[in-house]
Design an enzyme around this catalytic site. Structure first.
Site, short mmCIF file in Angstrom:
data_model
loop_
_atom_site.label_atom_id
_atom_site.label_comp_id
_atom_site.label_asym_id
_atom_site.label_seq_id
_atom_site.Cartn_x
_atom_site.Cartn_y
_atom_site.Cartn_z
N HIS A 124 -9.76 7.00 12.49
CA HIS A 124 -10.72 7.98 13.98
C HIS A 124 -10.16 8.74 15.29
CE1 HIS A 124 -10.85 5.73 17.80
NE2 HIS A 124 -10.74 4.47 17.47
N ASP A 201 -1.46 5.78 11.02
CA ASP A 201 -2.17 5.02 12.00
C ASP A 201 -2.93 3.47 11.24
OD1 ASP A 201 -3.96 3.62 13.75
OD2 ASP A 201 -5.52 4.96 13.77
N GLN A 204 -6.09 -1.08 12.12
CA GLN A 204 -6.44 -2.44 12.03
C GLN A 204 -5.70 -3.07 11.11
OE1 GLN A 204 -9.53 -3.37 13.06
NE2 GLN A 204 -9.88 -1.69 14.24
N LYS A 227 -5.84 -5.47 19.59
CA LYS A 227 -6.66 -5.98 18.21
C LYS A 227 -5.72 -7.57 17.68
CE LYS A 227 -8.33 -1.58 17.82
NZ LYS A 227 -9.18 0.01 17.01
N CYS A 365 -16.00 6.26 16.58
CA CYS A 365 -14.55 7.50 17.06
C CYS A 365 -14.90 7.80 15.32
CB CYS A 365 -13.87 6.47 17.92
SG CYS A 365 -14.05 5.74 18.88
C1 LIG Z 1 -8.67 0.70 17.82
C2 LIG Z 1 -8.36 1.89 16.45
C3 LIG Z 1 -7.37 3.25 17.30
C4 LIG Z 1 -7.33 3.27 19.13
O1 LIG Z 1 -6.62 2.17 19.43
P1 LIG Z 1 -5.94 2.24 21.12
O2 LIG Z 1 -5.11 0.62 20.73
O3 LIG Z 1 -7.70 1.23 21.63
O4 LIG Z 1 -5.78 3.16 21.81
C5 LIG Z 1 -7.03 4.01 16.53
N1 LIG Z 1 -6.74 4.23 14.88
C6 LIG Z 1 -7.75 2.96 14.63
C7 LIG Z 1 -8.11 2.85 13.35
C8 LIG Z 1 -8.28 1.88 15.31
O5 LIG Z 1 -9.37 0.73 15.01
#
Ligand SMILES: *Cc1c(COP(=O)(O)O)cnc(C)c1O
Length: 407
Positions: A124, A201, A204, A227, A365
């Site tokens: 992302h 990260d 998800q 999320k 993104c």
């Molecule tokens: C949504 C997302 C982000 C960003 O997260 P925010 O909390 O909205 O800043 C980063 N990495 C992944 C894989 C995402 O899906």
């Protein structure tokens, strides 16, 4: 004891799911962008504001203490949710983006010109741009591990890229476009052998699969609240005690200090050192409520349900000649990115909306990933806990109508 997984009981807890869109019942299939909120979260925010609210940490009065207690309890809930040893390993941030930026900024002092930062093609933008900052400002070399045609990470290539020059390796746990789940545990020893810092990260992943950061053995793990059926404006950074001690603070201000003099400053302990100013108090408490709510259900049940909805949709869509799935890795979650050959993804999303079906279309993104597959965009249906097999069917029927209209 987990509650039985009853989709009707789950749906009843989300008032927004009663909405009609263009005369059709809402089918909300945009969960990878943000999830809807259960009453438990809505009530937690309302009750907090209606009955006991104050700023945290500073007060000596009753409501300041009550609010501080709830805020710190929320930190404990995040820690437990991620399987981490102590609440002190959890820094509240504004979201996953801010968590990754904090790590990048906080590690900048360890980076010299020519040092390598390795990420992947499926990241992302929030796990790309902060590292570009270090490339631009410090002369770091930013390298991308390739993605295979099916959407899996090229592990052979990764092994070849890791070296003594690697200072930071940052990888998405579950891709927001491909759905690919990366084998973090297998990769950890390779990264450890280089001495690099391993950042994950988990935005998800944490929503769809149980995560245990201690077992994973990574240095940093990022997640977000909105999320995970919680409020916007709140996320968390997990770090090992050692990793957090090595991180320089990003924001300076109240609460992150121990003492401030004209000549120098001393800092508060981890994690408060990273939380300058008034933190997102309500949002953190809302996230705590979301986690409490979510943890009533067996994660295995949730995953099984979401993957059943995913499989039902994919089965139906595969009958469409012009349907092209983007991301078919053996290990994946409930994200279905696709294109209809000859149609623009935005048009697909707009037509689906006419039937009350909410999907996302665009680059999500992940511009380097789009480039990798030679496409400009995809349509993306992403399934959450409250989605149904019937909604999967409606998606299939809706896409068939798109084909009739657009081709
Ligand atoms: C949504 C997302 C982000 C960003 O997260 P925010 O909390 O909205 O800043 C980063 N990495 C992944 C894989 C995402 O899906």
């Amino acid at each position: 004891m987990y509650k039985p997984f009853d989709i009707e009981v789950i749906r009843e807890q989300f008032p927004i799911l009663e909405r009609k869109i263009n005369g059709y019942p809402l089918a909300y299939l945009d969960n990878a962008a943000s999830a809807q909120k259960p009453c438990r979260v809505i009530d937690a925010l309302r009750n907090r504001m209606a009955s006991s609210y104050a700023n945290v940490h500073r007060g000596l009065h009753t409501m300041a203490n009550e609010t501080t207690e709830s805020f710190e309890a929320a930190r404990g809930k995040v820690a437990e949710f991620l399987g981490c040893p102590s609440p002190e390993n959890i820094v509240f941030t504004r979201g996953a983006t801010e968590a990754i930026n904090l790590v990048a900024y906080g590690l900048a002092h360890t980076i010299n010109e020519g040092d390598e930062i390795i990420i992947s093609q499926m990241e992302h933008h929030s796990n790309i741009v902060p590292w570009h900052f270090l490339r631009e400002r410090l002369g770091a070399v930013l390298r991308f591990v390739p993605v295979l045609d099916n959407g899996a990470l090229d592990l052979e290539a990764l092994r070849g890229m890791l070296s003594a020059r690697t200072r930071i390796f940052s990888l998405v746990h579950m891709s927001n476009v491909l759905g690919t789940i990366n084998p973090i545990r297998d990769i950890v020893p390779w990264v450890k052998a280089t001495g690099a810092t391993f950042v994950v990260d988990g935005t998800q992943m944490a929503v769809h699969n149980p995560v245990n950061v201690t077992e994973l053995g990574v240095d940093f793990y990022c997640m977000t609240g909105h999320k995970l059926y919680g409020p916007t404006g709140i996320g968390a950074l997990y770090g090992t005690a050692h990793a957090l001690e090595n991180l320089q603070p990003f924001n300076g201000g109240g609460e992150m200090i121990e003492d401030v003099f004209e000549t120098h400053v001393t800092y508060n302990d981890v994690p408060h050192r990273f939380e300058a100013g008034t933190p997102p108090v309500l949002e953190a408490i809302g996230l705590g409520a979301a986690i409490d709510w979510y943890r009533q259900y067996d994660p295995a049940d949730v995953r099984q349900h979401e993957m059943a909805v995913y499989a039902q949709a994919l089965d139906g869509l595969r009958d469409i000649n012009s349907f092209r799935l983007v991301g078919d890795a053996p290990e994946k979650g409930s994200v279905l990115s696709f294109n209809i050959e000859g149609a623009h993804a935005h048009d697909v999303a707009q037509i689906l909306d006419k039937y009350g079906i909410a999907v996302r279309a665009g680059q999500h993104c992940t511009q380097p990933l789009m480039e990798r597959y030679g496409i400009h965009s995809t349509a993306r249906a992403s399934f959450g806990i409250y989605n149904t097999l019937d909604e999967a069917e409606r998606l299939v029927e809706g896409v068939k109508r798109c084909v009739t209209f657009l081709l």
